[in-house]
Scaffold this motif. Structure first.
Motif, PDB file in Angstrom:
ATOM      1  N   LYS B  55      47.420  -0.747  14.050  1.00 35.83           N
ATOM      2  CA  LYS B  55      48.062   0.489  13.608  1.00 35.83           C
ATOM      3  C   LYS B  55      48.495   0.352  12.141  1.00 35.83           C
ATOM      4  N   GLU B  56      48.992  -0.842  11.805  1.00 33.82           N
ATOM      5  CA  GLU B  56      49.456  -1.085  10.425  1.00 33.82           C
ATOM      6  C   GLU B  56      48.282  -0.938   9.435  1.00 33.82           C
ATOM      7  N   GLN B  57      47.156  -1.559   9.764  1.00 37.43           N
ATOM      8  CA  GLN B  57      45.965  -1.453   8.904  1.00 37.43           C
ATOM      9  C   GLN B  57      45.543   0.004   8.743  1.00 37.43           C
ATOM     10  N   PHE B  58      45.540   0.733   9.871  1.00 45.17           N
ATOM     11  CA  PHE B  58      45.092   2.130   9.855  1.00 45.17           C
ATOM     12  C   PHE B  58      45.992   2.973   8.951  1.00 45.17           C
ATOM     13  N   LEU B  59      47.305   2.775   9.100  1.00 45.65           N
ATOM     14  CA  LEU B  59      48.244   3.573   8.301  1.00 45.65           C
ATOM     15  C   LEU B  59      48.089   3.274   6.805  1.00 45.65           C
ATOM     16  N   LYS B  60      47.769   2.016   6.492  1.00 43.60           N
ATOM     17  CA  LYS B  60      47.542   1.651   5.081  1.00 43.60           C
ATOM     18  C   LYS B  60      46.295   2.358   4.542  1.00 43.60           C
ATOM     19  N   LEU B  61      45.255   2.450   5.375  1.00 41.28           N
ATOM     20  CA  LEU B  61      44.017   3.138   4.967  1.00 41.28           C
ATOM     21  C   LEU B  61      44.288   4.624   4.709  1.00 41.28           C
ATOM     22  N   ILE B  62      45.107   5.220   5.578  1.00 47.58           N
ATOM     23  CA  ILE B  62      45.460   6.640   5.374  1.00 47.58           C
ATOM     24  C   ILE B  62      46.191   6.791   4.037  1.00 47.58           C
ATOM     25  N   ALA B  64      46.094   4.978   1.427  1.00 44.93           N
ATOM     26  CA  ALA B  64      45.208   4.731   0.287  1.00 44.93           C
ATOM     27  C   ALA B  64      44.132   5.818   0.172  1.00 44.93           C
ATOM     28  N   ASP B  65      44.243   6.907   0.935  1.00 44.48           N
ATOM     29  CA  ASP B  65      43.260   8.006   0.958  1.00 44.48           C
ATOM     30  C   ASP B  65      41.852   7.483   1.294  1.00 44.48           C
ATOM     31  N   GLU B  66      41.831   6.479   2.153  1.00 49.11           N
ATOM     32  CA  GLU B  66      40.555   5.865   2.544  1.00 49.11           C
ATOM     33  C   GLU B  66      39.993   6.491   3.822  1.00 49.11           C
ATOM     34  N   MET B  67      40.705   7.499   4.371  1.00 51.38           N
ATOM     35  CA  MET B  67      40.210   8.172   5.578  1.00 51.38           C
ATOM     36  C   MET B  67      39.795   9.604   5.235  1.00 51.38           C
ATOM     37  N   LEU B  68      38.519   9.912   5.481  1.00 53.64           N
ATOM     38  CA  LEU B  68      38.053  11.278   5.227  1.00 53.64           C
ATOM     39  C   LEU B  68      38.759  12.255   6.144  1.00 53.64           C
ATOM     40  N   GLU B  69      39.017  11.828   7.351  1.00 54.45           N
ATOM     41  CA  GLU B  69      39.774  12.613   8.325  1.00 54.45           C
ATOM     42  C   GLU B  69      40.254  11.620   9.359  1.00 54.45           C
ATOM     43  N   TYR B  70      41.353  11.983  10.034  1.00 53.38           N
ATOM     44  CA  TYR B  70      41.833  11.132  11.129  1.00 53.38           C
ATOM     45  C   TYR B  70      42.650  11.988  12.078  1.00 53.38           C
ATOM     46  N   ALA B  71      42.845  11.483  13.268  1.00 49.74           N
ATOM     47  CA  ALA B  71      43.658  12.196  14.255  1.00 49.74           C
ATOM     48  C   ALA B  71      44.260  11.174  15.197  1.00 49.74           C
ATOM     49  N   VAL B  74      46.124  10.488  22.360  1.00 49.72           N
ATOM     50  CA  VAL B  74      46.709   9.647  23.419  1.00 49.72           C
ATOM     51  C   VAL B  74      47.265   8.341  22.832  1.00 49.72           C
ATOM     52  N   GLY B  75      48.022   8.503  21.731  1.00 53.97           N
ATOM     53  CA  GLY B  75      48.718   7.344  21.179  1.00 53.97           C
ATOM     54  C   GLY B  75      47.889   6.441  20.278  1.00 53.97           C
ATOM     55  N   ASN B  76      46.594   6.741  20.115  1.00 52.22           N
ATOM     56  CA  ASN B  76      45.760   5.935  19.228  1.00 52.22           C
ATOM     57  C   ASN B  76      45.220   6.777  18.064  1.00 52.22           C
ATOM     58  N   TYR B  77      44.987   6.077  16.948  1.00 49.28           N
ATOM     59  CA  TYR B  77      44.385   6.745  15.790  1.00 49.28           C
ATOM     60  C   TYR B  77      42.864   6.593  15.810  1.00 49.28           C
ATOM     61  N   TYR B  78      42.204   7.648  15.348  1.00 47.39           N
ATOM     62  CA  TYR B  78      40.750   7.639  15.172  1.00 47.39           C
ATOM     63  C   TYR B  78      40.477   8.248  13.800  1.00 47.39           C
ATOM     64  N   GLY B  79      39.526   7.710  13.055  1.00 45.24           N
ATOM     65  CA  GLY B  79      39.263   8.282  11.737  1.00 45.24           C
ATOM     66  C   GLY B  79      37.928   7.856  11.152  1.00 45.24           C
ATOM     67  N   THR B  80      37.564   8.520  10.048  1.00 48.06           N
ATOM     68  CA  THR B  80      36.293   8.259   9.369  1.00 48.06           C
ATOM     69  C   THR B  80      36.552   7.586   8.028  1.00 48.06           C
ATOM     70  N   PRO B  81      36.190   6.304   7.892  1.00 52.94           N
ATOM     71  CA  PRO B  81      36.397   5.622   6.615  1.00 52.94           C
ATOM     72  C   PRO B  81      35.565   6.260   5.502  1.00 52.94           C
ATOM     73  N   ARG B  82      36.213   6.486   4.368  1.00 55.67           N
ATOM     74  CA  ARG B  82      35.579   7.214   3.271  1.00 55.67           C
ATOM     75  C   ARG B  82      34.525   6.394   2.518  1.00 55.67           C
ATOM     76  N   LYS B 108      34.516  18.838   5.661  1.00 54.10           N
ATOM     77  CA  LYS B 108      33.869  19.892   4.868  1.00 54.10           C
ATOM     78  C   LYS B 108      34.695  20.237   3.631  1.00 54.10           C
ATOM     79  N   GLU B 109      36.020  20.176   3.757  1.00 60.19           N
ATOM     80  CA  GLU B 109      36.882  20.446   2.590  1.00 60.19           C
ATOM     81  C   GLU B 109      36.654  19.392   1.502  1.00 60.19           C
ATOM     82  N   LYS B 110      36.460  18.130   1.937  1.00 58.66           N
ATOM     83  CA  LYS B 110      36.283  17.051   0.948  1.00 58.66           C
ATOM     84  C   LYS B 110      34.843  16.936   0.461  1.00 58.66           C
ATOM     85  N   PHE B 111      33.892  17.290   1.320  1.00 61.30           N
ATOM     86  CA  PHE B 111      32.457  17.288   0.963  1.00 61.30           C
ATOM     87  C   PHE B 111      31.894  18.687   1.194  1.00 61.30           C
ATOM     88  N   PRO B 112      32.073  19.592   0.238  1.00 65.38           N
ATOM     89  CA  PRO B 112      31.602  20.981   0.465  1.00 65.38           C
ATOM     90  C   PRO B 112      30.096  21.042   0.735  1.00 65.38           C
TER      91      PRO B 112
END
Lengths: 203, 203
Positions: B55-62, B64-71, B74-82, B108-112
Motif C-alpha cells: 500500500k505504501e509503494q502504491f500511495l507513493k506512485l500516486i 508521484a503522478d505515476e498512475m494514469l488512473e487508479y481505484a 474492496v480495500g485494495n488499490y488497482y491502477g495503471t502505471p504511466r 482518455k483525459e490524459k491521452f486524448p
C-alpha cells in the motif's frame, strides 16, 4: 442507414483487383455498378459490369442530377447512378463504390458521411512500373499517365483512410477492418442498444 | 507513436476473457500490466498478471503522478502505471489497457488520442444473469452490482467504439478490426508515405 464506402486511388494501383477480392470476402457488401457510354466488351453483362447507356441517355441522367459523379475518358462517359446508392443505403445495407480519385471527392461532397479509402501503391516507382508495364505505350502516354497519377496522389488529403496495396489479401483485410470498425462507431449504435444504456440508468 | 487502445465495459461483461483471446490473436499488441495492492493468488506472477505493490509503494506512485488512473476496490488499490504505457507508445508499439469504465474515462483525459472501446453485454438481462450467476451472492450484493453496472453503462458516451460481446471470437474480430482501421487513418500515415505523395506532386 448503411455505410457508403468509397474505394479509390491512382490509376494503375489495383483498385479493381482489390475490390473484386474484397467482395468475395464480404458478399454482404453491395457493389454500386457504374454507368458508361462505352461499348460492352465480350462477356460483359448490362447491370453487372456496367449499366450500358447511350450518350443521349447518359446526358439526360446528368441533367436530372441522377449522377453522383461522372467523368469523360477517351470519348466515353463513366458515372455513378445516384438512386441505386441512395435506395441501398436507406435499406440499411453497406455500399461500396470503386471509382476514380476525382469522382470520389465529388461523392464525398454529396455524402459527407462517406468512408473514403485511398489505395496507395507500395512506392511511387512501383506505380510507375505498373503504369509502364501495362502494354507497349509511347513515352508521351506514360508521361501523361504519370502526371495524372501525381495529381491523383495529391488528393489523398480528402480521404479518411489510406491502405497500401502491397499484397491483395493484406489490403483486403485492412479495408474489411475499416468497414467493420466504422460499423462499431458509438454514434452508429442501433437504437435498441442506446435504449439498453438508458434502461440501465433507470434500473 | 503507437496507439493506446482502452478496452472497457461494465463489470461482468467479459472484458478479461475477450482481452486474453485478443492478445492470442494479436501477439504484437503490448498489454499494460496493472498494479495492485491485493495479495497474489496462487499461480499469479509479478509483472505478468499484476505488478504487486505494498500500500505504501502504491500511495507513493500516486503521489508521484505515476498512475494514469487508479481505484480502490474492496480495500485494495488497482491502477495503471504511466511510464510503461508512455515508453511502449514512444517505441511505436500499440498498447492495450483492459480496465474499469471510470478509470478508462480518466485515461482518455490524459491521452486524448486513446482509442476507447466499450464492450457491451448482448442485453441488460444478459448482464444481470452474468452478475447474478457469478456465485451465491446475496440480493443486496447483486443489487449493488446492478447499480454499478447501470452507472458504468451511462459512461458509454465517452467511448469511440462499442462492441457487443455476444460471442468471444466475433467480439475479438471487431476489436482487431478497430485497431487495424485506426492504424490506417490517413493522419497516421508514416512520413515516408506522405513524402511519396509530395514526390508525386513534383514529378
Amino acid at each position: 442507414m448503411g455505410l457508403l464506402i468509397v474505394l479509390s486511388g491512382p490509376a494503375g494501383v489495383g483498385k479493381g483487383t482489390v475490390c473484386t477480392a474484397l467482395r468475395k470476402r464480404m458478399p454482404e457488401l453491395v457493389y454500386s455498378v457504374s454507368a458508361t457510354t462505352r461499348q460492352p466488351r465480350p462477356g460483359e453483362i448490362d447491370g453487372v459490369n456496367y449499366f450500358f447507356k447511350t450518350k443521349e441517355q447518359f446526358l439526360k441522367l446528368i441533367e436530372a442530377d441522377e449522377m453522383l459523379e461522372y467523368a469523360e475518358y477517351v470519348g466515353n462517359y463513366y458515372g455513378t447512378p445516384r438512386s441505386f446508392v441512395e435506395e441501398t443505403l436507406a435499406a440499411g445495407k453497406n455500399v461500396i463504390l470503386e471509382i476514380e480519385v476525382q469522382g470520389a471527392v465529388k461523392v464525398k461532397e454529396k455524402f459527407p458521411g462517406a468512408i473514403m479509402v485511398f489505395l496507395l501503391p507500395p512506392s511511387f516507382d512501383e506505380l510507375k512500373a505498373r503504369i509502364t508495364g501495362r502494354g507497349t505505350e509511347s513515352m508521351d502516354t506514360i508521361n501523361t499517365r504519370m502526371n495524372v497519377a501525381a495529381q491523383e496522389m495529391s488528393l489523398l488529403s480528402h480521404y479518411d483512410y489510406a491502405v497500401m496495396n502491397d499484397e491483395i489479401e493484406r489490403a483486403c483485410d485492412k479495408i474489411r477492418s475499416i468497414i467493420i470498425a466504422e460499423n462499431c462507431r458509438r454514434e452508429r449504435l442501433p437504437a435498441h442498444i442506446l435504449h439498453m444504456a438508458a434502461a440501465a440508468e433507470k434500473a
